[in-house]
Design a protein around this motif. Sequence first.
Motif, PDB file in Angstrom:
ATOM      1  N   VAL A 113      44.285 121.837  -3.075  1.00  0.00           N
ATOM      2  CA  VAL A 113      44.940 121.574  -4.533  1.00  0.00           C
ATOM      3  C   VAL A 113      46.224 122.308  -4.420  1.00  0.00           C
ATOM      4  O   VAL A 113      46.212 123.587  -4.167  1.00  0.00           O
ATOM      5  N   PRO A 114      47.536 121.637  -4.437  1.00  0.00           N
ATOM      6  CA  PRO A 114      48.843 122.184  -4.218  1.00  0.00           C
ATOM      7  C   PRO A 114      49.115 123.218  -5.257  1.00  0.00           C
ATOM      8  O   PRO A 114      48.665 123.221  -6.542  1.00  0.00           O
ATOM      9  N   GLY A 115      49.356 124.402  -4.894  1.00  0.00           N
ATOM     10  CA  GLY A 115      49.636 125.461  -5.600  1.00  0.00           C
ATOM     11  C   GLY A 115      48.731 126.657  -5.737  1.00  0.00           C
ATOM     12  O   GLY A 115      48.887 127.655  -6.410  1.00  0.00           O
ATOM     13  N   ALA A 116      47.273 125.948  -5.841  1.00  0.00           N
ATOM     14  CA  ALA A 116      46.158 126.782  -5.823  1.00  0.00           C
ATOM     15  C   ALA A 116      46.230 128.070  -4.710  1.00  0.00           C
ATOM     16  O   ALA A 116      46.452 127.528  -3.604  1.00  0.00           O
ATOM     17  N   PRO A 117      45.905 129.159  -5.116  1.00  0.00           N
ATOM     18  CA  PRO A 117      45.843 130.327  -3.996  1.00  0.00           C
ATOM     19  C   PRO A 117      44.653 130.001  -3.234  1.00  0.00           C
ATOM     20  O   PRO A 117      43.517 129.759  -3.896  1.00  0.00           O
ATOM     21  N   LEU A 118      44.541 130.628  -2.249  1.00  0.00           N
ATOM     22  CA  LEU A 118      43.699 130.786  -1.060  1.00  0.00           C
ATOM     23  C   LEU A 118      42.668 131.689  -1.453  1.00  0.00           C
ATOM     24  O   LEU A 118      43.092 132.762  -2.122  1.00  0.00           O
ATOM     25  N   VAL A 119      41.222 131.677  -1.536  1.00  0.00           N
ATOM     26  CA  VAL A 119      40.354 132.512  -1.756  1.00  0.00           C
ATOM     27  C   VAL A 119      40.397 133.525  -0.511  1.00  0.00           C
ATOM     28  O   VAL A 119      40.346 133.141   0.474  1.00  0.00           O
ATOM     29  N   ARG A 120      40.320 134.736  -0.945  1.00  0.00           N
ATOM     30  CA  ARG A 120      40.342 135.941  -0.183  1.00  0.00           C
ATOM     31  C   ARG A 120      39.496 136.887  -0.551  1.00  0.00           C
ATOM     32  O   ARG A 120      39.563 138.046  -0.041  1.00  0.00           O
ATOM     33  N   LEU A 169      33.514 130.231  -3.584  1.00  0.00           N
ATOM     34  CA  LEU A 169      34.553 129.377  -3.878  1.00  0.00           C
ATOM     35  C   LEU A 169      34.468 128.670  -5.044  1.00  0.00           C
ATOM     36  O   LEU A 169      35.291 127.943  -6.045  1.00  0.00           O
ATOM     37  N   GLY A 170      33.141 128.759  -5.820  1.00  0.00           N
ATOM     38  CA  GLY A 170      32.952 128.110  -7.139  1.00  0.00           C
ATOM     39  C   GLY A 170      33.313 126.756  -6.993  1.00  0.00           C
ATOM     40  O   GLY A 170      32.701 126.044  -6.344  1.00  0.00           O
ATOM     41  N   LEU A 185      21.210 132.758   2.313  1.00  0.00           N
ATOM     42  CA  LEU A 185      21.737 133.618   1.435  1.00  0.00           C
ATOM     43  C   LEU A 185      23.303 133.784   1.573  1.00  0.00           C
ATOM     44  O   LEU A 185      24.220 133.992   0.672  1.00  0.00           O
ATOM     45  N   GLY A 186      23.679 133.665   2.858  1.00  0.00           N
ATOM     46  CA  GLY A 186      25.145 133.670   3.201  1.00  0.00           C
ATOM     47  C   GLY A 186      25.719 132.280   2.427  1.00  0.00           C
ATOM     48  O   GLY A 186      26.972 132.363   2.156  1.00  0.00           O
ATOM     49  N   ARG A 187      25.058 131.316   2.904  1.00  0.00           N
ATOM     50  CA  ARG A 187      25.713 129.906   2.184  1.00  0.00           C
ATOM     51  C   ARG A 187      25.795 130.059   0.714  1.00  0.00           C
ATOM     52  O   ARG A 187      26.769 129.460   0.201  1.00  0.00           O
ATOM     53  N   VAL A 188      24.817 130.537   0.089  1.00  0.00           N
ATOM     54  CA  VAL A 188      24.909 130.706  -1.320  1.00  0.00           C
ATOM     55  C   VAL A 188      26.181 131.741  -1.554  1.00  0.00           C
ATOM     56  O   VAL A 188      26.932 131.301  -2.822  1.00  0.00           O
ATOM     57  N   TRP A 189      26.558 132.660  -1.059  1.00  0.00           N
ATOM     58  CA  TRP A 189      27.579 133.635  -1.385  1.00  0.00           C
ATOM     59  C   TRP A 189      28.784 132.789  -1.105  1.00  0.00           C
ATOM     60  O   TRP A 189      29.854 132.823  -1.866  1.00  0.00           O
ATOM     61  N   VAL A 190      29.008 131.724  -0.050  1.00  0.00           N
ATOM     62  CA  VAL A 190      30.132 131.248   0.229  1.00  0.00           C
ATOM     63  C   VAL A 190      30.309 130.192  -0.941  1.00  0.00           C
ATOM     64  O   VAL A 190      31.395 129.910  -1.393  1.00  0.00           O
ATOM     65  N   ILE A 191      29.221 129.703  -1.395  1.00  0.00           N
ATOM     66  CA  ILE A 191      29.334 128.631  -2.591  1.00  0.00           C
ATOM     67  C   ILE A 191      29.815 129.225  -3.783  1.00  0.00           C
ATOM     68  O   ILE A 191      30.512 128.947  -4.607  1.00  0.00           O
ATOM     69  N   ALA A 192      28.998 130.415  -4.370  1.00  0.00           N
ATOM     70  CA  ALA A 192      29.477 131.379  -5.166  1.00  0.00           C
ATOM     71  C   ALA A 192      30.914 131.774  -5.135  1.00  0.00           C
ATOM     72  O   ALA A 192      31.674 131.593  -6.333  1.00  0.00           O
TER      73      ALA A 192
END
Length: 165
Positions: free
Chosen positions: A98-105, A87-88, A78-85
Motif C-alpha cells: 500500500v503506497p505510503g503505508a509505513p513498514l511494520v517494525r 501485521l493485522g 505460536l510464531g505464526r500467530v504472532w506474525v499474523i497478529a
Amino acid sequence: MWMPLILALVAIQRMGELGLARRNTTRLKADGGIEVGAGHYPLFVLLHASWLAVLVVLTPWTTVPNPWLIGVFVLLQLGRVWVIATLGRYWTTRIITVPGAPLVRRGPYRFVRHPNYWIASLELAVLPLAFGQIWIALVWSLANALLVRHRVRVEESALSERDGC
C-alpha cells in the motif's frame, strides 16, 4: 492415530488462514494496494498443498510422532500467530503493498525480516521429521528455499519504495 488428527488440524488452520488472507487482500486492494509477484503465487499454493497431501499419503496413520518435534511445531504455530497478529489487516499470503503505508517494525519484525517465511520454512521441515519422513522434509524444504529466495527479492524490491515511510 495422532497422524490424521494433527494433519487435519494443520489443514483446517491453513484453510482458515487462506480465508483471512483473501479478506485482507480484498481490503488492501480496495485501499489502493498493489499486488506484485502474482505469477509465482500459485507455485506456493502447489508447494504447500502437495506437502500436506504427500504427508497424508506416504505416512502410515499409525505412525507415532516424535513429541519433541511436535512441540517445536506447536511453537512455530505460536510464531505464526504472532506474525499474523502483528501485521493485522496487512497480513496476507500475497505480496500487497500500500503506497505510503509505513513498514511494520514491531513484534517479530524487530528481530528478523520476513519472519513468516522463516516460520513456514521450518514448518515444512519439522512436521515431516516428526513423522520420520526425512525425504519429504528435504525435498519440500529445498523447493521452498528456491521459491522463498525469489519471493524475498520480489518483496524487498516492492518494499524498498516504502522503506523510508
